[in-house]
Design a protein around this motif. Structure first.
Motif, PDB file in Angstrom:
ATOM      1  N   GLY A 109       0.812  -1.216   0.000  1.00 57.71           N
ATOM      2  CA  GLY A 109       0.000   0.000   0.000  1.00 57.71           C
ATOM      3  C   GLY A 109       0.841   1.259   0.000  1.00 57.71           C
ATOM      4  O   GLY A 109       0.538   2.224  -0.718  1.00 57.71           O
ATOM      5  N   THR A 113      -3.358  -4.118  -5.090  1.00 54.33           N
ATOM      6  CA  THR A 113      -3.727  -3.499  -3.816  1.00 54.33           C
ATOM      7  C   THR A 113      -5.134  -3.891  -3.385  1.00 54.33           C
ATOM      8  O   THR A 113      -5.378  -4.230  -2.218  1.00 54.33           O
ATOM      9  N   LEU A 139     -15.744  -0.327   4.879  1.00 57.89           N
ATOM     10  CA  LEU A 139     -14.347   0.073   4.766  1.00 57.89           C
ATOM     11  C   LEU A 139     -13.737  -0.414   3.457  1.00 57.89           C
ATOM     12  O   LEU A 139     -12.991   0.326   2.791  1.00 57.89           O
ATOM     13  N   PHE A 182     -12.352   2.117   0.575  1.00 58.41           N
ATOM     14  CA  PHE A 182     -10.983   2.008   0.081  1.00 58.41           C
ATOM     15  C   PHE A 182     -10.963   1.801  -1.430  1.00 58.41           C
ATOM     16  O   PHE A 182     -10.158   2.397  -2.149  1.00 58.41           O
ATOM     17  N   SER A 183     -11.856   0.967  -1.933  1.00 58.65           N
ATOM     18  CA  SER A 183     -11.938   0.737  -3.379  1.00 58.65           C
ATOM     19  C   SER A 183     -12.326   2.019  -4.109  1.00 58.65           C
ATOM     20  O   SER A 183     -11.764   2.335  -5.170  1.00 58.65           O
TER      21      SER A 183
END
Length: 253
Positions: free
Chosen positions: A50, A194, A212, A216-217
């Motif tokens: 990340g 990722t 979450l 994040f996506s």
């Protein structure tokens, strides 16, 4: 297709795929698998991947942002040079001023209406714009100053034509995408890796964890969309970046 619609569709598609993959993994997980703990090595790998991808993505955003700013400055210099020509012609006879002003309008109209669509498609641009600019230079160069004021304005006018010509060449050289294909391959592959790391984590199908994962996506998709949007210095659609030249036509009217 508008850029906002492209982003919306891609973001929804990626989020649906991520959530579906997590749900399917949870359904296929072994009954005796402990989903309450994640190995320390896996957490370290996820963190390192990340961080590295965030650095690469940040450099890509900075690069395309700088290219977009340079392209906007180039268009501004081109329009400013043409505007200065129009303003400095006040010391010349009205008929000559109107003639050159019409030629400036023809050049600006051709740049906005013909050259911009070609640049957005990364297609070759013909020599019409250069011919129109040479006509402006010829108008000024072949007009003999009749008094001291015209003589003082003569050379600065030719300098402004040269500045517009130089800005035009830089504008055409800046057309097309900024990032090469290899960089785009790395960005897309890094995004897949990722996001794919979410599958390796022992995520339970709870509302909080799914939210979450979706957030994040969405963030990754938004950053990639940002790079894609700025990758074309003059935009992917419309002529918003041609506003300085468009204002020349508005002022003439």
């Amino acid at each position: 297709m508008p850029e906002w619609l492209v982003y919306t569709l891609v973001s929804i598609l990626v989020c649906v795929l991520v959530v579906a993959a997590i749900v399917l993994r949870h359904r296929r997980v072994a009954v005796d698998e402990d989903t309450s703990e994640t190995p320390d090595v896996l957490e370290y790998m996820v963190m390192m991947v990340g961080v590295v991808y965030a650095i690469v993505l940040g450099l890509a955003i900075a690069g395309v942002w700088e290219a977009r700013g340079a392209a906007e400055d180039t268009v501004q210099r081109e329009a400013q040079a043409l505007y200065e020509i129009d303003q400095r012609l006040d010391v010349y006879p009205a008929a000559f001023h109107t003639q050159v002003q019409q030629h400036i309008n023809d050049y600006a109209r051709h740049a906005v209406g013909t050259e911009w669509p070609a640049m957005e498609k990364d297609a070759p641009v013909d020599g019409t714009g250069a011919a129109l600019l040479r006509r402006i230079r010829s108008d000024i160069a072949h007009h003999t100053p009749s008094d001291e004021l015209q003589a003082q304005a003569y050379q600065p006018l030719l300098d402004q034509v040269a500045a517009a010509d130089d800005a035009r060449h830089q504008r055409l050289d800046s057309a097309g995408t900024t990032l090469p294909g290899a960089v785009w391959f790395g960005l897309v592959a890094g995004a897949v890796i990722t996001l794919g790391l979410l599958y390796t984590l022992q995520i339970r199908r709870s509302t909080r964890e799914l939210m979450l994962a979706t957030a994040f996506s969405s963030l990754v998709v938004f950053l990639l969309f940002l790079v894609w949007s700025f990758d074309a210095p003059f935009g992917h659609s419309g002529t918003d970046s041609a506003q300085p030249l468009s204002e020349l036509l508005t002022t003439a009217v």
